[in-house]
Design a protein around this motif. Structure first.
Motif, PDB file in Angstrom:
ATOM      1  N   THR A   1       0.790  -1.219   0.003  1.00 19.48           N
ATOM      2  CA  THR A   1       0.023   0.017   0.049  1.00 19.48           C
ATOM      3  C   THR A   1       0.807   1.167  -0.010  1.00 19.48           C
ATOM      4  O   THR A   1       1.797   1.312   0.852  1.00 19.48           O
ATOM      5  CB  THR A   1      -0.857   0.043   1.297  1.00 19.48           C
ATOM      6  OG1 THR A   1      -1.714  -1.097   1.137  1.00 19.48           O
ATOM      7  CG2 THR A   1      -1.638   1.104   1.365  1.00 19.48           C
ATOM      8  N   THR A   2       0.769   2.122  -0.823  1.00 15.20           N
ATOM      9  CA  THR A   2       1.352   3.501  -0.953  1.00 15.20           C
ATOM     10  C   THR A   2       0.298   4.596  -0.594  1.00 15.20           C
ATOM     11  O   THR A   2      -0.715   4.629  -1.342  1.00 15.20           O
ATOM     12  CB  THR A   2       2.013   3.749  -2.485  1.00 15.20           C
ATOM     13  OG1 THR A   2       3.033   2.699  -2.508  1.00 15.20           O
ATOM     14  CG2 THR A   2       2.693   4.936  -2.344  1.00 15.20           C
ATOM     15  N   TYR A   3       0.438   5.520   0.407  1.00 14.08           N
ATOM     16  CA  TYR A   3      -0.424   6.377   0.811  1.00 14.08           C
ATOM     17  C   TYR A   3       0.078   7.625   0.339  1.00 14.08           C
ATOM     18  O   TYR A   3       1.361   7.993   0.182  1.00 14.08           O
ATOM     19  CB  TYR A   3      -0.359   6.693   2.451  1.00 14.08           C
ATOM     20  CG  TYR A   3      -1.113   5.562   3.247  1.00 14.08           C
ATOM     21  CD1 TYR A   3      -2.418   5.319   3.467  1.00 14.08           C
ATOM     22  CD2 TYR A   3      -0.366   4.341   3.692  1.00 14.08           C
ATOM     23  CE1 TYR A   3      -2.970   4.340   4.022  1.00 14.08           C
ATOM     24  CE2 TYR A   3      -0.931   3.492   4.486  1.00 14.08           C
ATOM     25  CZ  TYR A   3      -2.257   3.469   4.571  1.00 14.08           C
ATOM     26  OH  TYR A   3      -2.991   2.354   5.134  1.00 14.08           O
ATOM     27  N   LEU A   4      -0.764   8.346  -0.441  1.00 14.01           N
ATOM     28  CA  LEU A   4      -0.524   9.751  -1.154  1.00 14.01           C
ATOM     29  C   LEU A   4      -0.764  10.822  -0.174  1.00 14.01           C
ATOM     30  O   LEU A   4      -1.880  10.731   0.274  1.00 14.01           O
ATOM     31  CB  LEU A   4      -1.303   9.570  -2.553  1.00 14.01           C
ATOM     32  CG  LEU A   4      -1.292   8.474  -3.496  1.00 14.01           C
ATOM     33  CD1 LEU A   4      -1.935   8.769  -4.686  1.00 14.01           C
ATOM     34  CD2 LEU A   4       0.287   8.025  -3.642  1.00 14.01           C
ATOM     35  N   THR A   5       0.167  11.492  -0.085  1.00 15.06           N
ATOM     36  CA  THR A   5      -0.061  12.674   0.892  1.00 15.06           C
ATOM     37  C   THR A   5      -0.064  13.924   0.039  1.00 15.06           C
ATOM     38  O   THR A   5       0.557  14.350  -1.047  1.00 15.06           O
ATOM     39  CB  THR A   5       1.298  12.838   1.844  1.00 15.06           C
ATOM     40  OG1 THR A   5       2.438  12.943   1.075  1.00 15.06           O
ATOM     41  CG2 THR A   5       1.239  11.468   2.594  1.00 15.06           C
ATOM     42  N   LYS A   6      -0.977  14.993   0.667  1.00 17.01           N
ATOM     43  CA  LYS A   6      -1.203  16.279   0.258  1.00 17.01           C
ATOM     44  C   LYS A   6      -1.015  17.258   1.494  1.00 17.01           C
ATOM     45  O   LYS A   6      -1.629  16.946   2.286  1.00 17.01           O
ATOM     46  CB  LYS A   6      -2.577  16.461  -0.678  1.00 17.01           C
ATOM     47  CG  LYS A   6      -2.787  15.571  -1.730  1.00 17.01           C
ATOM     48  CD  LYS A   6      -3.958  15.801  -2.309  1.00 17.01           C
ATOM     49  CE  LYS A   6      -4.306  17.199  -2.901  1.00 17.01           C
ATOM     50  NZ  LYS A   6      -5.559  17.135  -3.554  1.00 17.01           N
ATOM     51  N   HIS A   7      -0.154  18.202   1.450  1.00 14.85           N
ATOM     52  CA  HIS A   7       0.057  18.982   2.607  1.00 14.85           C
ATOM     53  C   HIS A   7       0.360  18.346   3.761  1.00 14.85           C
ATOM     54  O   HIS A   7      -0.215  18.960   4.767  1.00 14.85           O
ATOM     55  CB  HIS A   7      -1.077  20.085   2.717  1.00 14.85           C
ATOM     56  CG  HIS A   7      -1.457  20.717   1.169  1.00 14.85           C
ATOM     57  ND1 HIS A   7      -0.467  21.497   0.515  1.00 14.85           N
ATOM     58  CD2 HIS A   7      -2.496  20.639   0.338  1.00 14.85           C
ATOM     59  CE1 HIS A   7      -1.189  22.106  -0.582  1.00 14.85           C
ATOM     60  NE2 HIS A   7      -2.327  21.313  -0.626  1.00 14.85           N
ATOM     61  N   GLY A   8       1.246  17.280   3.745  1.00 16.18           N
ATOM     62  CA  GLY A   8       1.474  16.567   5.035  1.00 16.18           C
ATOM     63  C   GLY A   8       0.459  15.464   5.600  1.00 16.18           C
ATOM     64  O   GLY A   8       0.821  15.018   6.439  1.00 16.18           O
TER      65      GLY A   8
ATOM     66  N   VAL B   1      -3.730   0.766  -3.224  1.00 18.98           N
ATOM     67  CA  VAL B   1      -3.776  -0.555  -2.849  1.00 18.98           C
ATOM     68  C   VAL B   1      -3.933  -1.744  -3.731  1.00 18.98           C
ATOM     69  O   VAL B   1      -4.415  -1.598  -4.830  1.00 18.98           O
ATOM     70  CB  VAL B   1      -4.938  -0.591  -1.800  1.00 18.98           C
ATOM     71  CG1 VAL B   1      -4.736   0.516  -0.529  1.00 18.98           C
ATOM     72  CG2 VAL B   1      -6.225  -0.641  -2.489  1.00 18.98           C
ATOM     73  N   PRO B   2      -3.479  -2.975  -3.363  1.00 17.08           N
ATOM     74  CA  PRO B   2      -3.524  -3.759  -4.182  1.00 17.08           C
ATOM     75  C   PRO B   2      -5.131  -3.949  -4.841  1.00 17.08           C
ATOM     76  O   PRO B   2      -5.994  -3.898  -3.665  1.00 17.08           O
ATOM     77  CB  PRO B   2      -3.193  -5.077  -3.519  1.00 17.08           C
ATOM     78  CG  PRO B   2      -2.373  -4.477  -2.500  1.00 17.08           C
ATOM     79  CD  PRO B   2      -2.590  -3.195  -2.231  1.00 17.08           C
ATOM     80  N   ALA B   3      -5.595  -4.500  -5.725  1.00 20.34           N
ATOM     81  CA  ALA B   3      -6.734  -4.696  -6.089  1.00 20.34           C
ATOM     82  C   ALA B   3      -7.676  -5.483  -5.348  1.00 20.34           C
ATOM     83  O   ALA B   3      -8.875  -5.298  -5.003  1.00 20.34           O
ATOM     84  CB  ALA B   3      -6.843  -5.012  -7.479  1.00 20.34           C
ATOM     85  N   ALA B   4      -6.915  -6.471  -5.007  1.00 21.18           N
ATOM     86  CA  ALA B   4      -7.744  -7.659  -4.055  1.00 21.18           C
ATOM     87  C   ALA B   4      -8.240  -6.939  -2.510  1.00 21.18           C
ATOM     88  O   ALA B   4      -9.267  -7.350  -2.304  1.00 21.18           O
ATOM     89  CB  ALA B   4      -6.910  -8.813  -3.582  1.00 21.18           C
ATOM     90  N   ALA B   5      -7.202  -6.159  -2.148  1.00 21.26           N
ATOM     91  CA  ALA B   5      -7.711  -5.160  -0.978  1.00 21.26           C
ATOM     92  C   ALA B   5      -8.862  -4.216  -1.060  1.00 21.26           C
ATOM     93  O   ALA B   5      -9.841  -4.222  -0.240  1.00 21.26           O
ATOM     94  CB  ALA B   5      -6.570  -4.737  -0.464  1.00 21.26           C
ATOM     95  N   ALA B   6      -8.907  -3.667  -2.297  1.00 21.65           N
ATOM     96  CA  ALA B   6     -10.007  -2.670  -2.564  1.00 21.65           C
ATOM     97  C   ALA B   6     -11.330  -3.522  -2.766  1.00 21.65           C
ATOM     98  O   ALA B   6     -12.403  -3.334  -2.188  1.00 21.65           O
ATOM     99  CB  ALA B   6      -9.691  -1.899  -3.778  1.00 21.65           C
ATOM    100  N   GLU B   7     -11.289  -4.697  -3.380  1.00 25.37           N
ATOM    101  CA  GLU B   7     -12.241  -5.440  -3.744  1.00 25.37           C
ATOM    102  C   GLU B   7     -12.862  -6.068  -2.355  1.00 25.37           C
ATOM    103  O   GLU B   7     -14.234  -6.184  -2.087  1.00 25.37           O
ATOM    104  CB  GLU B   7     -12.051  -6.404  -4.643  1.00 25.37           C
ATOM    105  CG  GLU B   7     -11.843  -6.333  -6.244  1.00 25.37           C
ATOM    106  CD  GLU B   7     -11.180  -7.191  -6.977  1.00 25.37           C
ATOM    107  OE1 GLU B   7     -10.814  -8.109  -6.554  1.00 25.37           O
ATOM    108  OE2 GLU B   7     -10.832  -6.802  -8.284  1.00 25.37           O
TER     109      GLU B   7
END
Length: 72
Positions: free
Chosen positions: A27-34, A41-47
């Motif tokens: 999983t990669t968390y995308l940050t904006k303004h900290g 996330v892997p598609a299986a996790a979202a599903e």
């Protein structure tokens, strides 16, 4: 395993970010303004998350219908 990166960084390296999700189950968390704004996330996790949400919604609807039938 997870990592935080800015949206700008992810945009520049989107292929690698998606490959880590797809092949590394990362999983990669995308940050904006900290702060965390989104995640890749892997598609299986979202599903799985969608299935859980559907199950919760279904239970809530069944409960509401039962309350209506009983006059509550």
């Amino acid at each position: 395993m997870s990592e935080d990166m800015t949206v700008s960084q992810a945009r520049a390296d989107l292929g690698a970010v998606t490959a880590r999700a797809e092949y590394g189950s990362e999983t990669t968390y995308l940050t904006k303004h900290g702060h965390r704004a989104a995640a890749v996330v892997p598609a299986a996790a979202a599903e799985l998350l969608e299935q859980l949400e559907d199950l919760i919604d279904e239970r809530a609807v069944r409960k509401a219908l039962a309350s209506l039938r009983s006059g509550d």
